[in-house]
Scaffold this active site. Structure first.
Site, PDB file in Angstrom:
ATOM      1  N   LYS A 166      -6.932  -7.345 -10.228  1.00 45.33           N
ATOM      2  CA  LYS A 166      -5.853  -7.419  -9.244  1.00 45.33           C
ATOM      3  C   LYS A 166      -5.142  -8.768  -9.340  1.00 45.33           C
ATOM      4  O   LYS A 166      -5.785  -9.831  -9.295  1.00 45.33           O
ATOM      5  CB  LYS A 166      -6.423  -7.226  -7.837  1.00 45.33           C
ATOM      6  CG  LYS A 166      -6.936  -5.816  -7.593  1.00 45.33           C
ATOM      7  CD  LYS A 166      -5.799  -4.815  -7.498  1.00 45.33           C
ATOM      8  CE  LYS A 166      -6.322  -3.407  -7.297  1.00 45.33           C
ATOM      9  NZ  LYS A 166      -5.235  -2.414  -7.224  1.00 45.33           N
ATOM     10  N   ASP A 194      -3.087  -5.358 -12.328  1.00 46.34           N
ATOM     11  CA  ASP A 194      -2.368  -4.571 -11.325  1.00 46.34           C
ATOM     12  C   ASP A 194      -1.826  -5.520 -10.263  1.00 46.34           C
ATOM     13  O   ASP A 194      -2.597  -6.134  -9.527  1.00 46.34           O
ATOM     14  CB  ASP A 194      -3.340  -3.558 -10.692  1.00 46.34           C
ATOM     15  CG  ASP A 194      -2.663  -2.634  -9.692  1.00 46.34           C
ATOM     16  OD1 ASP A 194      -1.446  -2.793  -9.450  1.00 46.34           O
ATOM     17  OD2 ASP A 194      -3.358  -1.752  -9.157  1.00 46.34           O
ATOM     18  N   GLU A 220       0.332  -3.140 -14.369  1.00 41.91           N
ATOM     19  CA  GLU A 220       0.561  -2.060 -13.397  1.00 41.91           C
ATOM     20  C   GLU A 220       1.347  -2.543 -12.183  1.00 41.91           C
ATOM     21  O   GLU A 220       1.075  -3.626 -11.659  1.00 41.91           O
ATOM     22  CB  GLU A 220      -0.807  -1.509 -12.973  1.00 41.91           C
ATOM     23  CG  GLU A 220      -0.774  -0.382 -11.956  1.00 41.91           C
ATOM     24  CD  GLU A 220      -2.167   0.242 -11.802  1.00 41.91           C
ATOM     25  OE1 GLU A 220      -2.916   0.307 -12.793  1.00 41.91           O
ATOM     26  OE2 GLU A 220      -2.499   0.655 -10.677  1.00 41.91           O
ATOM     27  N   GLU A 246       2.012   5.461  -8.967  1.00 42.84           N
ATOM     28  CA  GLU A 246       1.169   5.944  -7.871  1.00 42.84           C
ATOM     29  C   GLU A 246       1.964   6.116  -6.578  1.00 42.84           C
ATOM     30  O   GLU A 246       1.477   6.749  -5.646  1.00 42.84           O
ATOM     31  CB  GLU A 246      -0.021   4.996  -7.653  1.00 42.84           C
ATOM     32  CG  GLU A 246       0.355   3.635  -7.122  1.00 42.84           C
ATOM     33  CD  GLU A 246      -0.843   2.682  -7.046  1.00 42.84           C
ATOM     34  OE1 GLU A 246      -1.241   2.171  -8.102  1.00 42.84           O
ATOM     35  OE2 GLU A 246      -1.361   2.471  -5.950  1.00 42.84           O
ATOM     36  N   ASP A 269      -0.612   9.957  -8.795  1.00 40.98           N
ATOM     37  CA  ASP A 269      -1.862  10.265  -8.100  1.00 40.98           C
ATOM     38  C   ASP A 269      -1.843  11.761  -7.810  1.00 40.98           C
ATOM     39  O   ASP A 269      -0.913  12.258  -7.156  1.00 40.98           O
ATOM     40  CB  ASP A 269      -1.972   9.457  -6.800  1.00 40.98           C
ATOM     41  CG  ASP A 269      -3.356   9.574  -6.186  1.00 40.98           C
ATOM     42  OD1 ASP A 269      -4.041   8.552  -6.069  1.00 40.98           O
ATOM     43  OD2 ASP A 269      -3.759  10.702  -5.818  1.00 40.98           O
ATOM     44  N   HIS A 296      -3.671   8.033 -11.390  1.00 40.79           N
ATOM     45  CA  HIS A 296      -4.145   7.081 -10.379  1.00 40.79           C
ATOM     46  C   HIS A 296      -5.183   7.791  -9.514  1.00 40.79           C
ATOM     47  O   HIS A 296      -4.983   8.936  -9.117  1.00 40.79           O
ATOM     48  CB  HIS A 296      -2.971   6.627  -9.503  1.00 40.79           C
ATOM     49  CG  HIS A 296      -3.367   5.747  -8.365  1.00 40.79           C
ATOM     50  ND1 HIS A 296      -3.553   6.225  -7.084  1.00 40.79           N
ATOM     51  CD2 HIS A 296      -3.639   4.419  -8.313  1.00 40.79           C
ATOM     52  CE1 HIS A 296      -3.902   5.218  -6.289  1.00 40.79           C
ATOM     53  NE2 HIS A 296      -3.965   4.107  -7.003  1.00 40.79           N
ATOM     54  N   GLU A 329      -9.422   6.447 -13.986  1.00 39.46           N
ATOM     55  CA  GLU A 329      -9.543   5.304 -13.067  1.00 39.46           C
ATOM     56  C   GLU A 329     -10.767   5.532 -12.183  1.00 39.46           C
ATOM     57  O   GLU A 329     -10.843   6.523 -11.457  1.00 39.46           O
ATOM     58  CB  GLU A 329      -8.293   5.153 -12.205  1.00 39.46           C
ATOM     59  CG  GLU A 329      -8.472   4.030 -11.193  1.00 39.46           C
ATOM     60  CD  GLU A 329      -7.184   3.530 -10.558  1.00 39.46           C
ATOM     61  OE1 GLU A 329      -6.194   4.285 -10.530  1.00 39.46           O
ATOM     62  OE2 GLU A 329      -7.183   2.372 -10.089  1.00 39.46           O
TER      63      GLU A 329
HETATM   64 CA    CA Z   1      -2.670   0.409  -8.532  1.00 38.16          CA
END
Ligand code: CA
Length: 378
Positions: A166, A194, A220, A246, A269, A296, A329
């Site tokens: 992240k 991400d 991402e 997503e 997603d 996602h 994921e």
């Molecule tokens: Ca994400």
């Protein structure tokens, strides 16, 4: 077989430690689980991605259209609900609620025909997928340069081939963190980043150029999802492949993503973009546009099972002797009921997850776990 009942279960459980990402955080995990019961007693399960109580309210609003209808006609029901709410519901919660309904109808259909969803979709092209670990959320105490590096090293030790870090907080701090992770893990471990749309174009290009030599698999959600021009600018301005999707919805929403060449890797997603039927269509569009598809996933085992059914049928583009394979994921952040809602957890072994082969989604639901965490059911 007709639809006899539609339930939207809202589940919630507190975390032992709150965590956050670039723009928000949480101290609980929530889920909206959709249960559709047919008049012969068959039950289908689905899950909506996003705010659980809001998704549940919309599923309950869809209930009147669904009761008494042909439970096997998932496409027809999708078109009818989408058409009925198109004027105000082209994106967002109207579609994530519809996604949970669609997944439950595919589960029902699979159980009716005694086949996993991937068989009904013409597969499988693969029986298992490699998983990558999602985690590295920030917590209140400690230095991310220590605990994030340790967390990723733990994923490597568990057999994962890759993990996602992240970022999206501060370009310099993010670069220092990703450099530290790379230094610790060595050159061969797969690393993705991400930003959770925490950057603007200037930040995103600066990060991407700064991380150019760190072997990053994808970048991402560098920028806000509504701004496809910004995505295009980031793709042009820095060398790391750009991923996102997503927060995008339906084949019509993804048409813009593809025609404007906004991403290298698309990440719908399944529980948000329209469900299994719609995501299959989006996947076919991705293949036609030469865009890689990596679903996602950030929900319970039901969302994981839906993603696995779709992963089983994602085409090779291009087909070759050693094709690029889509990956799963696998969220490793704390989730008290991610696996307990299933009678048999969907676990990885050495970073590889088997695609369930039982009817429908290939999972069984533990109603005791649902009852434990349920905060409302209509
Ligand atoms: Ca994400």
């Amino acid at each position: 077989m007709h639809i006899a009942e539609v339930h939207a279960h809202v589940l919630e459980a507190p975390l032992t430690q709150p965590f956050h990402w670039s723009f928000n955080g949480t101290s609980v995990r929530q889920a909206c689980i959709v249960e559709i019961v047919a008049d012969d007693g068959t039950v289908g399960w689905g899950e909506c991605f996003g705010p659980a109580a809001l998704n549940a309210a919309i599923v309950r609003a869809y209930r009147g259209t669904l009761i008494g209808r042909d439970a096997l006609a998932s496409e027809a029901l999708w078109e009818e609900l989408y058409g009925a709410y198109r004027d105000q519901g082209q994106k967002g919660l109207a579609i994530s609620a519809l996604s949970g309904v669609d997944i439950a109808l595919w589960d029902l259909k699979g159980k009716h025909y005694g086949a996993p969803v991937h068989r009904l979709m013409g597969g499988p092209l693969r029986a298992s997928v490699r998983a990558y670990a999602t985690g590295t959320y920030r917590v209140e105490h400690g230095d991310p340069l220590e605990y994030v590096v340790d967390e990723v090293a733990g994923y490597a030790a568990q057999g994962f081939h890759a993990a996602k870090v992240k970022i999206g907080f501060d370009v310099d701090a993010d670069l220092a963190l990703v450099r530290a992770v790379r230094r610790k893990l060595g050159p061969r471990f797969g690393l993705m980043v991400d930003a959770n749309h925490g950057y603007d174009v200037v930040d995103a290009i600066a990060f991407g150029r700064g991380a150019a030599d760190l072997g990053i698999g994808w970048f991402e959600e560098p920028v806000i999802p509504e701004d496809l021009d910004a995505y295009v600018a980031v793709r042009r301005g820095q060398p790391i492949p750009v991923a996102g999707g997503e927060c995008e919805y339906t084949r019509l929403g993804f048409r813009e993503v593809f025609t404007r060449a906004a991403v290298d890797i698309v990440q719908p997603d399944t529980g948000a973009a329209g469900g299994l039927g719609e995501c299959r269509k989006i996947a076919d569009m991705a293949a036609a546009f030469g865009v890689r598809y990596v679903p996602h996933v950030w929900g319970t085992g039901i969302a994981l099972a839906a993603a696995l059914q779709l992963l089983a049928v994602l085409p090779h583009t291009p087909r070759r002797r050693t094709p690029w394979e889509p990956i799963l994921e696998f969220d490793r952040s704390e989730h008290p009921f991610r696996q307990t809602v299933l009678t048999t957890p969907l676990e990885h072994e050495g970073g590889v997850v088997q695609i369930p082969t039982g009817p429908g989604l290939g999972i069984e639901i533990d109603r005791g776990a649902l009852a434990t965490h349920r905060v409302s059911t209509p």
